[in-house]
Design an enzyme around this catalytic site. Structure first.
Site, short mmCIF file in Angstrom:
data_model
loop_
_atom_site.label_atom_id
_atom_site.label_comp_id
_atom_site.label_asym_id
_atom_site.label_seq_id
_atom_site.Cartn_x
_atom_site.Cartn_y
_atom_site.Cartn_z
N ASP A 50 -5.08 -12.33 4.40
CA ASP A 50 -6.25 -11.71 5.02
C ASP A 50 -7.54 -11.99 4.27
OD1 ASP A 50 -5.07 -10.22 3.02
OD2 ASP A 50 -4.94 -8.36 4.16
N HIS A 108 0.80 -1.23 0.00
CA HIS A 108 0.00 0.00 0.00
C HIS A 108 0.83 1.28 0.00
CE1 HIS A 108 -3.69 -2.14 0.34
NE2 HIS A 108 -3.46 -2.61 1.55
N HIS A 151 -6.77 -7.08 -0.02
CA HIS A 151 -6.83 -5.68 -0.40
C HIS A 151 -6.13 -5.45 -1.74
CE1 HIS A 151 -6.98 -5.75 4.06
NE2 HIS A 151 -7.91 -4.83 3.89
N ASP A 196 -3.44 -10.67 -1.95
CA ASP A 196 -3.94 -10.08 -0.72
C ASP A 196 -5.43 -9.75 -0.88
OD1 ASP A 196 -2.32 -8.54 1.77
OD2 ASP A 196 -4.29 -7.67 1.32
#
Length: 396
Positions: free
Chosen positions: A258, A133, A171, A169
């Site tokens: 996650d 990120h 995200h 991931d």
């Protein structure tokens, strides 16, 4: 080529945002301990490799001098961090030694990329990496520096003409995509929960790259609740085709776990079993594509610190080192005792979640089901990017 490298240094656990923060370094320590307990590191063709802290020169291939200066200042005086450049926010709080800990994660990924590129390692894994990120000028989403982007920059410097990046991931891999949005040498593929429901709110099928790199960004945005079957179906229906069409010299992958059904920060329902399958698929893709086996695998997100992350990333270590762990394997008693004594938690007893039951995800060639939300998400991505690669969105 020689064997595989596992990047590890006990100092990796100094990347620590403090008590109560979801990204606790225990997940790294427990993964290393579990990999060691299962004997994955005790082979002549496996190197537990050391590495230096990344230099400012390396960091500045991706990040601005202002961000590096802000991190250095916060590292010396965490209380002075105000949130400028994303340093000192609730998500990414400042802590003493922040610069060194963050630059160490970058150093590990850079060293892994160098070893794979020059042939000292066939594959390499850095579970402390995957900090996808972080933006050029801003720390974001628990990520201070973007080790992935710096590692890919290093591969390009060393002579790689095409680097394929695969992000699994939950995200969206926004920071890496941003770094290479308009660079035709880098393909970014992200399979994630839709940004309509989850941070960072980006990564939609129509986001396909800049004017000089059209169709170089591939985003599969899955609906909340997607489980093993849909998640693996999405991977199989998109990732291999675009990666092979791109013809990479090397593959870099991020394996945030996650997406697990018990992760507290997201809404997918994936098991460790499916994650292990996907890791094997990435390895097979590296071996069967123009990458000729060159593969760097990284950690990432994952916030069920005891029950999920250590098992998911130990599976990754097993796949990288050529010794995949069967999902029915019993978790070693010594590791379970350590968890109970150190964390007061009841540890998992098996390396899988499904008692060995197979996952039936179905081949895309068997038919597209427009009424299915997962199939609709897959088709949106295939329609957006497949024609640009000479691929048929409807048929394999």
């Amino acid at each position: 080529m020689t064997g595989s490298w596992v990047m590890w240094d006990d100092r990796c656990t100094t990347y620590d945002f403090g008590p109560g923060h979801p990204m606790h370094p225990s997940r790294l320590d427990l993964t290393y301990r579990l990999s060691r307990s299962l004997g994955l590191l005790d082979h002549d063709d496996v190197t537990v490799a050391s590495f230096p802290v990344a230099t400012d020169e390396q960091l500045l291939t991706v990040h601005t001098p202002e961000l590096v200066a802000a991190v250095r200042a916060a590292s010396l005086d965490p209380r002075g961090a105000t949130g400028r450049h994303g340093v000192g926010t609730d998500d990414t709080p400042a802590f003493a030694g922040m610069h060194e800990a963050s630059a160490l994660a970058v150093g590990a990924t850079v060293a892994a990329c160098e070893a794979v590129w020059d042939g000292r390692a066939r594959h390499a894994v850095n579970i402390a990496g995957g900090l996808h990120h972080a933006m050029p000028d801003t720390a974001s989403g628990f990520c201070v520096y973007n080790d992935i982007s710096v590692g890919i920059r290093r591969l390009l410097e060393l002579g790689a003409r095409r680097v394929a990046y695969i992000d699994l991931d939950v995200h969206h891999g926004d920071g890496v995509e941003r770094s290479f949005w308009d660079d035709e040498r880098v393909l970014t593929v992200s399979v994630h929960e839709t940004g309509r429901a989850l941070f960072p709110g980006t990564g939609f099928p129509a986001d396909t790259g800049g004017p000089r790199a059209r169709d170089s960004a591939v985003n599969v945005a899955l609906p909340p609740g997607t489980g093993d079957e849909g998640w693996l179906r999405a991977f199989a229906a998109v990732v291999p085709a675009v990666v092979r069409a791109f013809r990479p010299d090397v593959i870099v992958s991020q394996h945030g776990c996650d997406s697990h059904f018990s992760d507290p920060l997201a809404h997918l329902a994936v098991s460790t079993d499916a994650m292990a399958v996907s890791q094997g698929w990435v390895r097979d893709l590296a071996l069967s594509s123009t990458a000729q086996g060159r593969w760097v695998a990284l950690g990432g997100g994952g916030y069920e610190l005891v029950g999920v992350v250590p098992r998911a990333w130990t599976h990754l270590v097993g796949v990288v080192t050529g010794r995949p762990v069967d999902v029915t394997t019993v978790v070693p008693e010594e590791w379970r005792r350590h968890v109970e004594q150190t964390y007061g938690r009841t540890p998992p007893t098996s390396m899988g979640d499904r008692d060995g039951r197979p996952i039936r995800y179905g081949e895309w060639s068997e038919g597209y089901h427009p009424e299915d939300p997962v199939d609709s998400a897959i088709m949106a991505t295939r329609r957006a990017v497949f024609p640009g690669w000479g691929l048929d969105p409807y048929f394999d």
